[in-house]
Design a protein around this motif. Structure first.
Motif, PDB file in Angstrom:
ATOM      1  N   GLU A  94     116.226 -17.902  13.402  1.00 30.70           N
ATOM      2  CA  GLU A  94     114.912 -18.560  13.414  1.00 30.70           C
ATOM      3  C   GLU A  94     114.298 -18.556  14.808  1.00 30.70           C
ATOM      4  OE1 GLU A  94     113.206 -19.278  10.924  1.00 30.70           O
ATOM      5  OE2 GLU A  94     114.736 -19.082   9.381  1.00 30.70           O
ATOM      6  N   GLY A  95     115.118 -18.682  15.844  1.00 27.86           N
ATOM      7  CA  GLY A  95     114.574 -18.633  17.201  1.00 27.86           C
ATOM      8  C   GLY A  95     113.888 -17.316  17.475  1.00 27.86           C
ATOM      9  N   ASP A  96     114.529 -16.222  17.091  1.00 30.66           N
ATOM     10  CA  ASP A  96     113.938 -14.888  17.236  1.00 30.66           C
ATOM     11  C   ASP A  96     112.611 -14.807  16.484  1.00 30.66           C
ATOM     12  OD1 ASP A  96     113.588 -12.177  17.682  1.00 30.66           O
ATOM     13  OD2 ASP A  96     115.015 -11.566  16.130  1.00 30.66           O
ATOM     14  N   ALA A  97     112.604 -15.268  15.237  1.00 26.75           N
ATOM     15  CA  ALA A  97     111.387 -15.179  14.420  1.00 26.75           C
ATOM     16  C   ALA A  97     110.283 -16.076  14.962  1.00 26.75           C
ATOM     17  CB  ALA A  97     111.711 -15.545  12.973  1.00 26.75           C
ATOM     18  N   HIS A  98     110.631 -17.258  15.473  1.00 27.96           N
ATOM     19  CA  HIS A  98     109.604 -18.147  16.009  1.00 27.96           C
ATOM     20  C   HIS A  98     108.969 -17.569  17.265  1.00 27.96           C
ATOM     21  CE1 HIS A  98     109.712 -21.413  13.263  1.00 27.96           C
ATOM     22  NE2 HIS A  98     110.947 -21.789  13.526  1.00 27.96           N
ATOM     23  N   VAL A  99     109.773 -17.059  18.189  1.00 26.82           N
ATOM     24  CA  VAL A  99     109.211 -16.530  19.433  1.00 26.82           C
ATOM     25  C   VAL A  99     108.242 -15.390  19.137  1.00 26.82           C
ATOM     26  CG1 VAL A  99     109.754 -15.298  21.565  1.00 26.82           C
ATOM     27  CG2 VAL A  99     111.111 -17.285  20.905  1.00 26.82           C
ATOM     28  N   VAL A 100     108.611 -14.498  18.227  1.00 31.15           N
ATOM     29  CA  VAL A 100     107.724 -13.379  17.878  1.00 31.15           C
ATOM     30  C   VAL A 100     106.532 -13.879  17.070  1.00 31.15           C
ATOM     31  CG1 VAL A 100     107.532 -11.198  16.637  1.00 31.15           C
ATOM     32  CG2 VAL A 100     109.585 -11.698  17.970  1.00 31.15           C
ATOM     33  N   GLY A 101     106.789 -14.676  16.037  1.00 33.15           N
ATOM     34  CA  GLY A 101     105.701 -15.133  15.181  1.00 33.15           C
ATOM     35  C   GLY A 101     104.684 -15.963  15.925  1.00 33.15           C
ATOM     36  N   TRP A 102     105.146 -16.849  16.779  1.00 34.69           N
ATOM     37  CA  TRP A 102     104.209 -17.715  17.503  1.00 34.69           C
ATOM     38  C   TRP A 102     103.372 -16.943  18.507  1.00 34.69           C
ATOM     39  CZ3 TRP A 102     107.786 -22.521  18.689  1.00 34.69           C
ATOM     40  CH2 TRP A 102     108.032 -23.188  17.477  1.00 34.69           C
ATOM     41  N   SER A 103     103.825 -15.769  18.923  1.00 33.64           N
ATOM     42  CA  SER A 103     103.019 -14.994  19.869  1.00 33.64           C
ATOM     43  C   SER A 103     101.715 -14.534  19.237  1.00 33.64           C
ATOM     44  CB  SER A 103     103.817 -13.782  20.366  1.00 33.64           C
ATOM     45  OG  SER A 103     103.924 -12.787  19.357  1.00 33.64           O
ATOM     46  N   PHE A 104     101.614 -14.578  17.903  1.00 37.59           N
ATOM     47  CA  PHE A 104     100.385 -14.192  17.209  1.00 37.59           C
ATOM     48  C   PHE A 104      99.405 -15.359  17.084  1.00 37.59           C
ATOM     49  CE2 PHE A 104     103.268 -10.879  16.066  1.00 37.59           C
ATOM     50  CZ  PHE A 104     102.502  -9.768  15.790  1.00 37.59           C
ATOM     51  N   ASP A 105      99.803 -16.541  17.456  1.00 33.44           N
ATOM     52  CA  ASP A 105      98.988 -17.740  17.245  1.00 33.44           C
ATOM     53  C   ASP A 105      98.838 -18.480  18.565  1.00 33.44           C
ATOM     54  OD1 ASP A 105      97.914 -20.194  16.593  1.00 33.44           O
ATOM     55  OD2 ASP A 105      99.118 -20.478  14.793  1.00 33.44           O
ATOM     56  N   PRO A 106      97.615 -18.548  19.134  1.00 32.15           N
ATOM     57  CA  PRO A 106      97.447 -19.217  20.435  1.00 32.15           C
ATOM     58  C   PRO A 106      97.983 -20.638  20.458  1.00 32.15           C
ATOM     59  CG  PRO A 106      95.459 -18.008  19.845  1.00 32.15           C
ATOM     60  CD  PRO A 106      96.353 -17.963  18.640  1.00 32.15           C
ATOM     61  N   ALA A 107      97.793 -21.385  19.380  1.00 31.40           N
ATOM     62  CA  ALA A 107      98.286 -22.764  19.370  1.00 31.40           C
ATOM     63  C   ALA A 107      99.805 -22.794  19.435  1.00 31.40           C
ATOM     64  CB  ALA A 107      97.791 -23.485  18.109  1.00 31.40           C
ATOM     65  N   ARG A 108     100.462 -21.854  18.759  1.00 35.83           N
ATOM     66  CA  ARG A 108     101.913 -21.802  18.804  1.00 35.83           C
ATOM     67  C   ARG A 108     102.412 -21.275  20.140  1.00 35.83           C
ATOM     68  NH1 ARG A 108     104.258 -24.874  14.815  1.00 35.83           N
ATOM     69  NH2 ARG A 108     103.084 -24.631  12.904  1.00 35.83           N
ATOM     70  N   ARG A 109     101.667 -20.364  20.768  1.00 35.81           N
ATOM     71  CA  ARG A 109     102.066 -19.909  22.095  1.00 35.81           C
ATOM     72  C   ARG A 109     102.072 -21.077  23.072  1.00 35.81           C
ATOM     73  NH1 ARG A 109      98.637 -15.326  21.133  1.00 35.81           N
ATOM     74  NH2 ARG A 109      97.116 -16.072  22.643  1.00 35.81           N
ATOM     75  N   THR A 110     101.182 -22.020  22.845  1.00 35.76           N
ATOM     76  CA  THR A 110     101.183 -23.214  23.679  1.00 35.76           C
ATOM     77  C   THR A 110     102.500 -23.962  23.550  1.00 35.76           C
ATOM     78  OG1 THR A 110      98.798 -23.427  23.436  1.00 35.76           O
ATOM     79  CG2 THR A 110      99.998 -25.389  24.116  1.00 35.76           C
ATOM     80  N   MET A 111     103.048 -24.012  22.340  1.00 28.49           N
ATOM     81  CA  MET A 111     104.325 -24.689  22.143  1.00 28.49           C
ATOM     82  C   MET A 111     105.433 -23.957  22.885  1.00 28.49           C
ATOM     83  SD  MET A 111     106.177 -25.845  18.585  1.00 28.49           S
ATOM     84  CE  MET A 111     104.804 -26.921  18.158  1.00 28.49           C
ATOM     85  N   LEU A 112     105.400 -22.625  22.870  1.00 29.61           N
ATOM     86  CA  LEU A 112     106.377 -21.870  23.640  1.00 29.61           C
ATOM     87  C   LEU A 112     106.277 -22.215  25.115  1.00 29.61           C
ATOM     88  CD1 LEU A 112     106.179 -18.244  22.161  1.00 29.61           C
ATOM     89  CD2 LEU A 112     108.001 -19.909  21.850  1.00 29.61           C
ATOM     90  N   CYS A 113     105.064 -22.312  25.595  1.00 35.11           N
ATOM     91  CA  CYS A 113     104.852 -22.630  27.006  1.00 35.11           C
ATOM     92  C   CYS A 113     105.402 -23.999  27.348  1.00 35.11           C
ATOM     93  CB  CYS A 113     103.361 -22.584  27.320  1.00 35.11           C
ATOM     94  SG  CYS A 113     102.937 -23.124  28.966  1.00 35.11           S
ATOM     95  N   SER A 114     105.296 -24.934  26.417  1.00 33.44           N
ATOM     96  CA  SER A 114     105.708 -26.306  26.690  1.00 33.44           C
ATOM     97  C   SER A 114     107.213 -26.441  26.834  1.00 33.44           C
ATOM     98  CB  SER A 114     105.228 -27.229  25.561  1.00 33.44           C
ATOM     99  OG  SER A 114     103.834 -27.141  25.413  1.00 33.44           O
ATOM    100  N   MET A 115     107.956 -25.508  26.268  1.00 31.19           N
ATOM    101  CA  MET A 115     109.409 -25.598  26.357  1.00 31.19           C
ATOM    102  C   MET A 115     109.872 -25.231  27.762  1.00 31.19           C
ATOM    103  SD  MET A 115     110.520 -23.679  22.893  1.00 31.19           S
ATOM    104  CE  MET A 115     109.931 -24.217  21.302  1.00 31.19           C
TER     105      MET A 115
END
Length: 740
Positions: free
Chosen positions: A171-192
């Motif tokens: 799931e970590g692999d899928a989230h990092v790739v999937g969230w890169s397609f969504d600006p709001a989710r990329r923000t969550m990646l940045c917050s970590m």
């Protein structure tokens, strides 16, 4: 969730449902094809077999509490529920159709899921902005399924703890790739911030009072940060390595220092001397399951947000539930293994403290389970199995420290590593990895920004002083913006944003945010986070001050830390245009000839500057909530304005609006926009329903009843230009006589 469970499982990416028919058009196929191709390019893997994408309506599964959206065989769901009830970890309420995998009426289908048996990706909504993130997430699971076949050994039915742990990588692999397609989710990646260990999972993972719900959420909660850490350091080839050797237990995920510790896998006896009872669920609770058990039943240490220290010494467990013919007469056998005899004794004591409540909690056991210590092992049995304790303690045990070792041992104790492939009976909607028309760079660009953010020095804390400055600015603007609504809005945006960002930096989950995002990206994040569903017209000013104020303060903080926020509060912009378009800090302020108007039998009873923001909303209506690239070009040429009400002795009263522009063309374009407004739209604002008059760079909007004042106003108004806040204050806050 993971394809590794050998069944479709819930994927928690938000989306909105649409009709299945709308998913079959060309736009949908282009979106799916482009997203899958981009996903393959980002991930550096190709689909070995075509991936089918179908509407979620065609998924025939249901929802099983504690697991997700799945299709079980026969009575598996019932056996699953009763087994965990017997253990006391988790006891879902019995349901009807969902227990056999059918979709119950009102079943809330997930946004997307991947069925590995049929190599089908089901998608619920492909028109929502997050659809690409959903498709990419599930396409990653398809790539994992095709390229890492050893992961097919992971099965929820056999070892829930191992499945949760290994799925954290998946799931970590899928989230990092999937969230890169969504600006709001990329923000969550940045917050970590896994490197500084500042992210607190409590904000993500609201504990349900049972271990199974915890295990259902575990891969999503604890998988993304390690995946992000590896990708930041080594790129996506690092994920390939992690997928080949995922962790063997949730303990290894929660305590990475113990990742190489050997875990005991246990083969319990196949038969027990209870002919009247039928063997049911055999599974492993793991540290998260035991944590949930202790937490559910009141153990004080287990109520915290961190794994109880005792569970660091867990080395393996296995249980079996025996289903007996009458109500409340089932039996349980559970073997747990610990690092030391002392740890085993400590666990037995903790278990005894909660054991009396277990039969009534699960409602299936016929007696209180009793722990029996033998060295570093604790055997827990109900009354009917006490004669089998010696048999249980002699159970075959094998230790493994790596996933590959366990798979190489034929997935002991399950004898075979399951690798079933279902029949491919779906037709059409096949998608391959084709070279994308535009090679995707959003993830690499985002990761580079995150790397820079992590390298940024931590700012010196100055929160109390900054909050005091914010309070002083708020008071100053309230006193001196009484006749300038535009300045008051701009000022409020600054002190609101400065306060928010200053407090945000104290939150470990978001302290990197200012360094990761551009000003535009911050606006998008704030708009999505706080104002996406707020459609009240009365919220227009509040949404502006929040969206643009936080964005400007974020950029200032990223540039200079608290010193940047101090500079911002010391010199706020004089107009909303300076927030809408950076660099437009110079304004013209109009002073009205009150004496001249008085000499003509009239009084100015109210006066305000409206500004670019108010004009934008006036001429564009609902479009005013769009992104700043929708700002009409002529509005960037606004210089200043004054809207004022005139009351005359004859009883007439109306509004006059004078606006100044940097160019004659901008003045004319504004006049054209105003003249095109309907009387109904203007009636709501009390603005004059009259054709504007353009005189070079000035626009006059004067009702016919007051047109006789226009010559005097033209001669008497005073216009002063200011380069910024300090210049305006030095003037005495014109048109006031002095700053208050």
């Amino acid at each position: 969730m993971s394809w590794c469970a050998k069944m479709p499982v819930l994927c928690t990416v938000a989306a909105c449902s649409i009709a299945a028919a709308a998913q079959q058009d060309d736009a949908w196929r282009r979106n799916v094809a482009d997203t899958i191709s981009a996903t393959c390019a980002i991930r550096g893997l190709d689909l070995k077999a075509p991936l089918k994408v179908l509407p979620m309506d065609e998924f025939e599964g249901g929802y099983t509490p504690g697991i997700g959206s799945v299709t079980w065989e026969a009575d598996h769901a019932r056996i699953w529920r009763e087994g965990w009830c017997a253990l006391g970890v988790y006891c879902a309420r019995a349901s009807t159709s969902n227990d056999v995998g059918a979709a119950a009426p009102g079943f809330a289908r997930p946004a997307g899921l991947y069925d590995p048996d049929k190599n089908v990706l089901f998608v619920r909504d492909v028109t929502d902005s997050s659809a690409a993130a959903t498709i990419a997430h599930e396409a990653v699971h398809a790539l994992q399924h095709q390229h890492f076949p050893a992961l097919r050994a992971i099965h929820l039915w056999r070892n829930r703890d191992l499945a949760a742990a290994a799925n954290s990588v998946i799931e970590g692999d899928a989230h990092v790739v999937g969230w890169s397609f969504d600006p709001a989710r990329r923000t969550m990646l940045c917050s970590m911030d896994p490197d500084r260990a500042t992210s607190t999972h409590a904000n993500w993972w609201q504990w349900a009072p049972d271990g199974l719900s915890a295990l259902e959420a575990f891969p999503h909660v604890f998988g993304t940060e390690p995946a992000l850490r590896e990708v930041l350091a080594h790129g996506h080839t690092a994920m390939d390595r992690m997928l080949r050797e995922p962790p063997l237990s949730t303990l290894a995920v929660l305590k990475p220092a113990l990742a190489e510790t050997a875990i005991d896998f246990i083969r319990l006896p196949e038969q027990f001397p209870l002919d009247r009872c039928t063997p049911g669920l055999r599974n492993t609770a793991g540290v998260v399951g035991i944590w949930g058990l202790l937490r559910q039943h009141g153990d004080p240490e287990a109520q915290g947000e961190s794994l109880p220290a005792l569970l660091d010494a867990w080395r393996g467990d296995r249980f079996v539930h025996l289903s007996c013919p009458n109500d409340r007469d089932d039996e349980l056998a559970w073997l747990t293994r610990w690092q030391t005899p002392g740890a085993a004794a400590a666990f037995a004591a903790r278990y005894r403290a909660i054991a009396d409540a277990l039969p009534s909690y699960g409602g299936v056991l016929g007696s209180v389970p009793a722990p029996i210590i033998a060295g570093s092992a604790v055997t827990i049995v109900t009354a009917g199995l006490r004669d089998t304790v010696s048999q249980i303690t002699r159970a075959q045990v094998r230790g493994f420290s790596r996933f590959g070792e366990w798979v190489g041992a034929n997935c002991f104790p399950d004898r075979t590593c399951e690798d079933a492939a279902g029949d491919d009976d779906q037709a059409g909607n096949d998608f391959y990895c084709t070279p994308p028309r535009n090679p995707p760079d959003q993830l690499d660009a985002w990761l580079e920004r995150i790397r820079r953010a992590r390298a940024a020095p931590e700012p010196e804390p100055a929160l109390p002083d900054l909050l005091a400055e914010v309070g002083q600015l708020a008071a100053f603007c309230a006193r001196n913006g009484a006749e300038n609504a535009d300045f008051l809005t701009a000022c409020r945006a600054i002190y609101t944003g400065a306060r928010y960002v200053a407090q945000l930096t104290r939150d470990p989950n978001y302290q990197l945010l200012p360094f990761c995002l551009t000003e535009r990206e911050v606006r998008d994040w704030v708009r999505t986070t706080y104002y996406a569903s707020d459609e009240r017209s009365s919220s227009a000013e509040a949404s502006f001050t929040g969206i643009y104020g936080i964005a400007r303060a974020t950029v200032a903080f990223a540039d200079k830390g608290f010193a940047g926020l101090h500079d911002l509060t010391a010199a706020p912009p004089l107009a909303t245009l300076a927030l809408l378009q950076t660099g437009r800090d110079d304004v013209a302020v109009i002073g009205l000839p009150r004496d001249v108007v008085h000499d003509r039998g009239c009084e100015i009873s109210a006066s305000h500057a409206q500004g670019a923001l108010a004009i934008w909303r006036l001429v564009l209506g609902d479009e005013a909530e769009a992104a700043d690239d929708a700002l009409p070009a002529f509005l960037g040429e606004w210089k200043g304005d004054r809207l004022f009400q005139v009351r005359c002795t004859d009883g007439g009263a109306d509004w006059i609006w004078i606006s100044l522009w940097r160019t004659t063309d901008a003045a004319r374009r504004f006049a054209d926009r105003y003249g095109a407004l309907s009387p109904a739209a203007l009636a709501e604002t009390e603005l004059p329903v009259v054709p504007p008059i353009v005189e070079q760079r000035t626009v006059w909007i004067v009702p016919s009843s007051l047109d006789h004042l226009r010559p005097a106003l033209k001669r008497g108004i005073e216009v002063r230009e200011f380069d910024g806040f300090a210049d305006w204050v030095a003037s005495g806050c014109f048109p006031q006589k002095a700053c208050r």
